[in-house]
Design a protein around this motif. Structure first.
Motif, short mmCIF file in Angstrom:
data_model
loop_
_atom_site.label_atom_id
_atom_site.label_comp_id
_atom_site.label_asym_id
_atom_site.label_seq_id
_atom_site.Cartn_x
_atom_site.Cartn_y
_atom_site.Cartn_z
N MET A 170 0.57 -26.29 21.97
CA MET A 170 -0.68 -25.65 22.38
C MET A 170 -1.86 -26.42 21.81
O MET A 170 -2.02 -26.53 20.60
N GLU A 171 -2.71 -26.98 22.66
CA GLU A 171 -3.87 -27.71 22.21
C GLU A 171 -5.09 -26.79 22.18
O GLU A 171 -5.14 -25.78 22.86
N ARG A 172 -6.06 -27.17 21.39
CA ARG A 172 -7.27 -26.37 21.29
C ARG A 172 -8.05 -26.45 22.60
O ARG A 172 -8.07 -27.47 23.29
N THR A 173 -8.72 -25.36 22.94
CA THR A 173 -9.52 -25.31 24.15
C THR A 173 -10.67 -26.30 24.06
O THR A 173 -11.35 -26.40 23.03
N VAL A 174 -10.90 -27.04 25.14
CA VAL A 174 -12.01 -27.99 25.18
C VAL A 174 -13.32 -27.20 25.16
O VAL A 174 -13.52 -26.29 25.96
N LYS A 175 -14.21 -27.55 24.25
CA LYS A 175 -15.47 -26.83 24.10
C LYS A 175 -16.52 -27.38 25.06
O LYS A 175 -16.62 -28.59 25.27
#
Length: 208
Positions: free
Chosen positions: A1-6
């Motif tokens: 799970m990658e962090r959401t692109v801001k």
């Protein structure tokens, strides 16, 4: 799970600087949702894009300057802003403090300063507005088998959306070690996914 692109909105009236910022942001992995060269355009984009953060030049031309927009953001929206300024003297920075910015970026900037300032602003905003994370003692009081200190640390990073590699780097251990801790804490919490962990933490007994 990658962090959401801001997502980031740029408010800057100098086209070349705005383009430099946009290219740097994309290189750093952010999503640019719009660019505004004046206050009126910025107001339209604030309402239509709902960014995670606004980069806000204090000296934009027009009826509304950056300070005016900062006050509007504070009063009407739920996202942080960081000032862009060519001036770094104490008098200028002091004059901006009543708008409560989440940071300052002094032009000309470099990518490292840009990234660091944005990440600190996002983390500070998140910390101010998300529910407090339960202590290990409070959490363990709800579980049949307690979490270890390291499992608790991993749980906090999971809840914040970090990927395996990011957690491993932050805790100075291997990815396999993080996976082992995650498997163990999932078993103790009788959960099977990160989504379930987030839901569980948001719905803990309010008495803790």
């Amino acid at each position: 799970m990658e962090r959401t692109v801001k997502s980031i909105l740029i408010v800057e009236d100098e086209a070349i600087i705005a383009l430099e910022i946009e290219l740097a942001l994309r290189q750093l992995g952010y999503r640019v949702v719009g660019k505004a060269a004046n206050g009126d355009k910025a107001l339209d984009l604030l309402a239509s894009t709902n960014p995670d953060l606004v980069l806000l030049d204090i000296d934009i031309k027009g009826t509304l300057n950056g300070v005016d927009l900062a006050r509007i953001i504070r009063s009407n929206y739920h996202f942080p802003f960081v000032f862009l300024t060519a001036l770094s003297d104490r008098a200028t920075l002091n004059s901006l403090r009543d708008t409560l910015p989440y940071g300052y970026i002094v032009k000309p900037f470099n990518e490292s300063d840009l990234y660091t300032t944005i990440e600190i602003a996002l983390d500070k905003f998140k910390a101010e507005h998300q529910p407090s994370f339960p202590s290990r003692e409070a959490l363990n009081s709800q579980l049949p088998e307690p979490l270890s200190e390291r499992e608790y640390e991993v749980l906090r990073h999971i809840d914040e959306g970090y990927a395996y590699r990011e957690i491993a780097d932050r805790l100075f251990v291997s990815v396999n070690t993080i996976k082992h801790h995650q498997k163990s804490l999932f078993a103790k919490m009788q959960l099977h996914s990160r989504h379930q962990v987030s839901h569980y933490l948001r719905n803990l007994d309010s008495s803790i």
